[in-house]
Design a protein around this motif. Structure first.
Motif, PDB file in Angstrom:
ATOM      1  N   LYS A 195      -7.792 -93.203  48.755  1.00  0.00           N
ATOM      2  CA  LYS A 195      -9.191 -93.580  48.940  1.00  0.00           C
ATOM      3  C   LYS A 195     -10.152 -92.403  48.836  1.00  0.00           C
ATOM      4  CE  LYS A 195     -12.203 -96.329  51.894  1.00  0.00           C
ATOM      5  NZ  LYS A 195     -12.304 -97.142  53.136  1.00  0.00           N
ATOM      6  N   SER A 196      -9.846 -91.302  49.482  1.00  0.00           N
ATOM      7  CA  SER A 196     -10.770 -90.166  49.509  1.00  0.00           C
ATOM      8  C   SER A 196     -10.949 -89.542  48.128  1.00  0.00           C
ATOM      9  CB  SER A 196     -10.294 -89.103  50.506  1.00  0.00           C
ATOM     10  OG  SER A 196      -9.013 -88.618  50.143  1.00  0.00           O
ATOM     11  N   ILE A 197      -9.843 -89.360  47.401  1.00  0.00           N
ATOM     12  CA  ILE A 197      -9.940 -88.746  46.080  1.00  0.00           C
ATOM     13  C   ILE A 197     -10.584 -89.717  45.087  1.00  0.00           C
ATOM     14  CG2 ILE A 197      -7.668 -89.432  45.175  1.00  0.00           C
ATOM     15  CD1 ILE A 197      -9.249 -85.947  44.826  1.00  0.00           C
TER      16      ILE A 197
ATOM     17  N   VAL B 166     -17.974 -90.361  42.622  1.00  0.00           N
ATOM     18  CA  VAL B 166     -19.093 -89.406  42.673  1.00  0.00           C
ATOM     19  C   VAL B 166     -19.182 -88.656  41.348  1.00  0.00           C
ATOM     20  CG1 VAL B 166     -19.948 -87.280  43.753  1.00  0.00           C
ATOM     21  CG2 VAL B 166     -19.061 -89.133  45.171  1.00  0.00           C
ATOM     22  N   THR B 167     -18.021 -88.241  40.831  1.00  0.00           N
ATOM     23  CA  THR B 167     -17.965 -87.531  39.548  1.00  0.00           C
ATOM     24  C   THR B 167     -18.531 -88.393  38.426  1.00  0.00           C
ATOM     25  OG1 THR B 167     -15.965 -86.395  40.302  1.00  0.00           O
ATOM     26  CG2 THR B 167     -16.457 -86.276  37.962  1.00  0.00           C
TER      27      THR B 167
ATOM     28  N   ILE C 282     -11.819 -88.941  33.078  1.00  0.00           N
ATOM     29  CA  ILE C 282     -11.771 -88.249  34.366  1.00  0.00           C
ATOM     30  C   ILE C 282     -10.375 -88.478  34.919  1.00  0.00           C
ATOM     31  CG2 ILE C 282     -12.747 -88.082  36.685  1.00  0.00           C
ATOM     32  CD1 ILE C 282     -15.323 -89.324  35.567  1.00  0.00           C
ATOM     33  N   VAL C 283      -9.650 -87.395  35.164  1.00  0.00           N
ATOM     34  CA  VAL C 283      -8.241 -87.499  35.543  1.00  0.00           C
ATOM     35  C   VAL C 283      -8.007 -86.889  36.920  1.00  0.00           C
ATOM     36  CG1 VAL C 283      -5.876 -86.865  34.924  1.00  0.00           C
ATOM     37  CG2 VAL C 283      -7.534 -87.418  33.126  1.00  0.00           C
ATOM     38  N   CYS C 284      -7.208 -87.589  37.712  1.00  0.00           N
ATOM     39  CA  CYS C 284      -6.767 -87.040  38.990  1.00  0.00           C
ATOM     40  C   CYS C 284      -5.312 -86.595  38.832  1.00  0.00           C
ATOM     41  CB  CYS C 284      -6.873 -88.096  40.091  1.00  0.00           C
ATOM     42  SG  CYS C 284      -6.236 -87.523  41.683  1.00  0.00           S
ATOM     43  N   LYS C 285      -5.062 -85.315  39.106  1.00  0.00           N
ATOM     44  CA  LYS C 285      -3.722 -84.779  39.023  1.00  0.00           C
ATOM     45  C   LYS C 285      -3.497 -83.804  40.179  1.00  0.00           C
ATOM     46  CE  LYS C 285      -0.503 -82.417  35.907  1.00  0.00           C
ATOM     47  NZ  LYS C 285      -0.328 -81.757  34.600  1.00  0.00           N
ATOM     48  N   ASP C 286      -2.448 -84.087  40.968  1.00  0.00           N
ATOM     49  CA  ASP C 286      -2.146 -83.247  42.137  1.00  0.00           C
ATOM     50  C   ASP C 286      -3.360 -83.134  43.066  1.00  0.00           C
ATOM     51  OD1 ASP C 286       0.405 -82.796  41.088  1.00  0.00           O
ATOM     52  OD2 ASP C 286      -0.296 -81.073  39.928  1.00  0.00           O
ATOM     53  N   ASP C 287      -4.016 -84.277  43.288  1.00  0.00           N
ATOM     54  CA  ASP C 287      -5.197 -84.351  44.170  1.00  0.00           C
ATOM     55  C   ASP C 287      -6.333 -83.455  43.711  1.00  0.00           C
ATOM     56  OD1 ASP C 287      -4.119 -86.274  45.843  1.00  0.00           O
ATOM     57  OD2 ASP C 287      -3.158 -84.782  47.133  1.00  0.00           O
ATOM     58  N   ARG C 288      -6.394 -83.181  42.441  1.00  0.00           N
ATOM     59  CA  ARG C 288      -7.508 -82.423  41.861  1.00  0.00           C
ATOM     60  C   ARG C 288      -8.140 -83.246  40.745  1.00  0.00           C
ATOM     61  NH1 ARG C 288      -8.001 -76.796  42.429  1.00  0.00           N
ATOM     62  NH2 ARG C 288      -6.680 -75.955  44.080  1.00  0.00           N
ATOM     63  N   ILE C 289      -9.427 -83.076  40.574  1.00  0.00           N
ATOM     64  CA  ILE C 289     -10.156 -83.857  39.574  1.00  0.00           C
ATOM     65  C   ILE C 289     -10.464 -82.993  38.357  1.00  0.00           C
ATOM     66  CG2 ILE C 289     -12.279 -85.148  39.107  1.00  0.00           C
ATOM     67  CD1 ILE C 289     -12.314 -85.867  42.093  1.00  0.00           C
TER      68      ILE C 289
ATOM     69  N   SER D 200     -13.166 -81.758  45.690  1.00  0.00           N
ATOM     70  CA  SER D 200     -14.471 -82.117  46.233  1.00  0.00           C
ATOM     71  C   SER D 200     -15.536 -81.774  45.198  1.00  0.00           C
ATOM     72  CB  SER D 200     -14.736 -81.360  47.542  1.00  0.00           C
ATOM     73  OG  SER D 200     -15.991 -81.709  48.088  1.00  0.00           O
ATOM     74  N   VAL D 201     -16.236 -82.795  44.718  1.00  0.00           N
ATOM     75  CA  VAL D 201     -17.161 -82.613  43.601  1.00  0.00           C
ATOM     76  C   VAL D 201     -18.614 -82.642  44.100  1.00  0.00           C
ATOM     77  CG1 VAL D 201     -17.891 -83.518  41.370  1.00  0.00           C
ATOM     78  CG2 VAL D 201     -15.506 -83.722  42.080  1.00  0.00           C
ATOM     79  N   SER D 202     -19.406 -81.688  43.592  1.00  0.00           N
ATOM     80  CA  SER D 202     -20.817 -81.618  43.971  1.00  0.00           C
ATOM     81  C   SER D 202     -21.710 -81.691  42.740  1.00  0.00           C
ATOM     82  CB  SER D 202     -21.100 -80.321  44.734  1.00  0.00           C
ATOM     83  OG  SER D 202     -20.968 -79.201  43.863  1.00  0.00           O
ATOM     84  N   SER D 203     -22.950 -82.029  42.977  1.00  0.00           N
ATOM     85  CA  SER D 203     -23.931 -82.089  41.897  1.00  0.00           C
ATOM     86  C   SER D 203     -24.131 -80.707  41.271  1.00  0.00           C
ATOM     87  CB  SER D 203     -25.262 -82.624  42.435  1.00  0.00           C
ATOM     88  OG  SER D 203     -26.234 -82.686  41.426  1.00  0.00           O
ATOM     89  N   GLU D 204     -24.029 -79.663  42.106  1.00  0.00           N
ATOM     90  CA  GLU D 204     -24.200 -78.282  41.613  1.00  0.00           C
ATOM     91  C   GLU D 204     -23.126 -77.922  40.588  1.00  0.00           C
ATOM     92  OE1 GLU D 204     -24.224 -79.115  44.792  1.00  0.00           O
ATOM     93  OE2 GLU D 204     -26.339 -78.793  45.298  1.00  0.00           O
TER      94      GLU D 204
END
Length: 258
Positions: free
Chosen positions: A168-170, A176-177, A191-198, A212-216
């Protein structure tokens, strides 16, 4: 009773009947007038066509069926009244819907669809979702310029249902991404999620965003991609923040993994 009195009484009786007959006649005329007006309204305001404007992925037929969702919706006045009172239906994929009368027999419906931020390929269909993760359109039609979401295990994907994921969190970070890349008009391939990374994939460039993705972070991508045109590799933005503006590019990383 005298002769003159009797004659006067007899003379008065037909007048009462005559007066009564005038009332009946006036009532019949009124009823017929109302019936003619009602018939004219039914005929003149009988819906012959419904024009739909503003939709791209939502089908005209779905919108029309929603507008005419009961047996009285063959009348344009009834339809307008229904929506004016807030009792008209609206599809979940629409942000707004405005109903007006073009002519007495033509109803005009102007809609604003919920923006699509990405899609999941499910079997032989594409499931397109909005920023909340709701499936707003599902079908075999491919819509260009939208990122494909990969690497997340999802449950049942049904039209107008919300995508649910064990991660859920990822998955929320991936939503958001999707919103942010649309905002900055990046249009990644996926957009790919691999090893809990985006990761974002844009042509031959992979962009690492971390968990954790930010607008910046997303705001840095467009100008950097211009400089990296023709190159292949991974752009590292996972550690980028207001306090850490370090950005690196590894031209060999993708080749080594493949």
């Amino acid at each position: 009773m005298g002769r003159n009195e009797y004659q006067e009484e007899e003379a008065a009786r037909p007048k009462k009947k005559k007066k009564k007959s005038h009332k009946v006649y006036a009532f019949m005329v009124l009823v017929m007038g109302i019936a003619i007006i009602a018939l004219a309204v039914l005929i003149l305001f009988y819906v012959q066509k419904i024009e739909v404007e503003g939709n791209e992925y939502c089908k005209d037929k779905e919108i029309i069926n929603t507008v005419q969702n009961d047996r009285f919706s063959i009348n344009s006045l009834y339809i307008l009244g229904k929506y004016a009172l807030g009792r008209g239906g609206q599809l979940p994929c629409l942000d707004s819907m405005k109903v007006s009368m073009k002519t007495p027999w033509i109803v005009k419906v102007k809609v604003k669809e919920k923006p699509i931020v990405g899609y999941i390929y499910a079997g032989n269909e594409y499931a397109y979702f909005d920023k909340e993760g709701m499936i707003v359109y599902k079908g075999a039609d491919f819509i260009e310029g939208l990122p494909c979401i990969e690497g997340i295990e999802t449950g049942d994907i049904s039209l107008y249902g919300t995508i649910e994921s064990k991660d859920k969190s990822i998955f929320e970070e991936m939503l958001v991404t999707s919103q942010q890349v649309k905002k900055y008009k990046i249009a990644p391939d996926k957009i790919v999620c691999k090893d809990d990374r985006i990761y974002l994939y844009k042509g031959t460039i992979r962009i690492s965003l971390g968990n954790s993705v930010s607008s910046e972070q997303i705001a840095q991508i467009p100008p950097i991609l211009e400089k990296l045109e023709g190159k292949e590799g991974t752009l590292h933005l996972e550690n980028y923040s207001e306090g850490n503006t370090t950005i690196t590019f590894n031209a060999e990383e993708i080749q080594e993994e493949n």
